[in-house]
Scaffold this active site. Structure first.
Site, mmCIF file in Angstrom:
data_model
loop_
_atom_site.group_PDB
_atom_site.id
_atom_site.type_symbol
_atom_site.label_atom_id
_atom_site.label_comp_id
_atom_site.label_asym_id
_atom_site.label_seq_id
_atom_site.Cartn_x
_atom_site.Cartn_y
_atom_site.Cartn_z
ATOM 1 C CG HIS A 93 3.420 -14.772 8.289
ATOM 2 N ND1 HIS A 93 3.916 -13.593 8.786
ATOM 3 C CD2 HIS A 93 2.078 -14.732 8.510
ATOM 4 C CE1 HIS A 93 2.926 -12.859 9.267
ATOM 5 N NE2 HIS A 93 1.807 -13.533 9.119
ATOM 6 C CE1 TYR B 18 5.817 -4.536 11.531
ATOM 7 C CE2 TYR B 18 5.276 -3.953 13.802
ATOM 8 C CZ TYR B 18 5.825 -4.832 12.886
ATOM 9 O OH TYR B 18 6.387 -6.002 13.312
#
Length: 619
Positions: free
Chosen positions: A413, A231
């Site tokens: 999510h 990330y």
């Protein structure tokens, strides 16, 4: 494999199918052999608007379109380096066992295409119903194009039900000739998975204004780390005194050659309470990353592999710039590099389209679901544990305008244990509409999805978000929180007109949870300190998870009153009493959708289709 929730459907009689199938099969085989013998140009890209690389090297490229009138998906698979065939298909979570497959295989001289399925041991079987329909094959300079179609649903219990939401596609490359379908050894082939949303909504693209400008938020010249998952965070900032604008569209900017490595990206706006943010360009999990970047959480844009450009409705735009808006933005890129390429450089990101001519409404983003708190927990060893968060009628009655709001997009999510997420609109105790649902949800594939139809929410309505979790690989309780091994249950809904309501979520009443801990301790004859210094996670971690303790916790979450968070953007609750609120009462549930089966002539007989691909090569 037919997914859960599907029901048996009436199909044409077997005799009618057999007669019709024989006729159409003879025609189809003739046409296929004729088509594949031709050397032609590639099919038009505009015929297949959605595209995704299947493998990290980009040797397999899938394109598709969706026909809602025919309830079918048309696939185009580009095979850049054909060896002795491939497997393509779908399964519940990307497994090669219990999968629904289209298989192309060759013995080195003769090639065949067929609809197959794999059992729990991974053994392949020719399907008694050939629901993957081969439309043709064509060679081009860049490789072999294979065209086929598949109905959303079939009457075949071995078939996967294609639904809205995430689909786990699987592929396998045959590197050696095989003499029959049954001779294919799944465990020995090179394969992988790719996640996509196959059933894209059929939305009319709004007209864009003449004064539209663009801004690219890209991470400059990143050397992608030679590891499977990274990330990457990059800080950008708007010009000083940047006035209020509306974002009306955004799309990905992918460095050529890295299409298979850039998995998903998000642009976050930082909190306006800070005057400045440090510059940063590096891994998001690095110790060198400034802590202040954690205050950049307001999503402006999100893209995932396979997604196209995102358009706002013509009535609304997402505001950025101007008073009360931070100049600082954080770009986050997820690189998926399973082959561990070294030295690959990337400058990908997201291109924002914006206008100074403000539209009628500001778009807003509202959080639904569960509060980030450890009082909501999942026991270990659960295959499908359910938690539900509520946006109650009391909150919407107080916070929404009389004309209501319109939800046009949604981003679901959870963290790693999430398996399913659904939000349902309820009015007067009756479930009225599914806002968004993903029965094959993956935390590794999150995108803002435009809804097929706008959902109107009025004062007094309820929005109920339910998440299903799997903790079979965990040995202790999973509590709610921000950590990746903690859990969330959230639906970020995008709507207009923007209101002061930014968060409408719930959690079980802490007092009732305290009673649960007392009961469990007495039942198990344990002396566990209930002092304030013993945290809720510690108490959950100390519980012996027998059947009684699990069932009582499930029951608690199903009846105990809730603490409601009906919050403004300032994180301050709207005036009112929000503790110990009763759970919404649902008197009427939505009916489960009944799968639509294809009309006659129906599936083809259980025989592979021969293809004239010529003699295939050996390495």
């Amino acid at each position: 494999m037919q997914t859960s929730g599907s029901k048996p459907c009436s199909c044409p009689s077997l005799k009618l199918r057999e007669v019709a199938s024989m006729y159409f099969t003879m025609i189809a085989v003739f046409l296929v052999i004729l088509v594949v013998a031709l050397q032609g140009s590639a099919p038009r890209g505009s015929d297949f608007p959605y595209k995704v690389p299947l493998d990290p090297q980009g040797l397999l490229e899938l394109s598709w379109n969706v026909s809602y009138p025919e309830q079918a998906v048309n696939f185009q698979l580009l095979i850049r380096d054909l060896q002795f065939g491939l497997l393509f298909g779908m399964s519940d979570r990307g497994e090669f066992e219990n999968a629904d497959l289209a298989v192309l295989w060759s013995d080195g001289h003769n090639s065949y295409f067929g609809d197959a399925w794999s059992d729990a041991k991974g053994q392949l079987h020719m399907d008694s119903q050939q629901d993957y329909q081969l439309l043709g094959a064509r060679r081009a300079p860049e490789g072999l194009y294979l065209l086929f179609r598949r109905p959303f649903s079939t009457c075949d219990p071995k078939d996967y039900l294609i639904e809205d939401g995430t689909v786990h596609l699987i592929y396998g490359i045959l590197e050696k000739p095989v003499h029959s379908l049954q001779a294919i050894n799944i465990s020995a082939i090179h394969g992988g998975l790719q996640r996509v949303q196959l059933l894209k909504p059929n939305i009319t693209i709004p007209e864009l204004p003449r004064d539209m400008k663009t801004m690219e938020i890209t991470a400059p010249n990143v050397v992608i780390p030679s590891q499977e998952t990274t990330y990457w965070c990059y800080m950008a900032e708007l010009p000083e005194d940047f006035p209020k604008h509306h974002i009306i569209m955004y799309e990905p900017v992918i460095t050529v050659g890295n299409e298979a490595l850039v998995h998903h990206m998000e642009v976050f706006q930082c909190a306006a309470e800070f005057d400045s943010f440090p510059h940063y360009n590096g891994p998001c999990d690095s110790k060198m990353k400034p802590d202040r970047l954690n205050y950049c959480r307001h999503v402006l844009a999100a893209w995932a592999m396979g997604a196209q450009a995102f358009y706002y409705p013509e009535e609304a735009g997402l505001a950025f710039g101007g008073p009360g808006s931070s100049r600082y933005l954080r770009l986050e890129i997820h690189y998926h590099n399973p082959l561990v390429f070294k030295g690959r450089r990337d400058s990908s990101g997201i291109r924002l389209y914006y206008t100074a001519t403000l539209r009628r409404h500001d778009a807003g983003i509202m959080e639904l679901g569960l509060v980030y708190t450890p009082v909501m927990a999942i026991p270990p060893g659960e295959d499908s544990f359910i938690l539900t968060g509520y946006c109650t009628d009391k909150c919407t009655q107080l916070a929404l305008p009389a004309a209501g709001i319109r939800i046009f997009a949604s981003q679901l999510h959870t963290h790693l244990a999430g398996r399913k997420v659904v939000t349902v609109l309820s009015r007067d105790g009756k479930e009225r509409q599914v806002v968004n649902s993903d029965g094959h949800y993956s935390p590794h594939f999150q995108e803002i999805r435009m809804l097929k139809e706008v959902v109107a929410v009025f004062p007094g309505d309820e929005l109920i978000t339910t998440c299903t979790y799997n903790t079979e690989d965990r040995s202790r309780a999973t509590v709610g929180g921000f950590g990746i091994l903690e859990e969330m249950c959230v639906n970020y809904v995008h709507y207009y007109p923007q209101t002061q309501l930014e968060l409408c979520k719930s959690a079980v009443d802490p007092g009732y949870l305290h009673r649960y801990f007392n009961l469990v301790n007495r039942f198990n004859d344990e002396e566990v300190c209930m002092c304030p210094q013993v945290s809720v996670p510690q108490q959950f971690f100390s519980i012996p998870w027998n059947t009684f303790n699990r069932d009582v916790l499930k029951s608690l979450y199903g009846f105990a009153p809730i603490s409601m968070h009906c919050n403004k953007s300032s994180a301050i609750r709207f005036p009112g009493e929000w503790e110990k609120q009763p759970l919404p009462t649902i008197t009427e549930r939505l009916r489960e959708p009944v799968p639509h089966c294809p009309p006659a002539p129906g599936p083809q007989p259980a025989a592979p289709v021969p293809l004239n691909l010529g003699k295939l090569r050996r390495d």
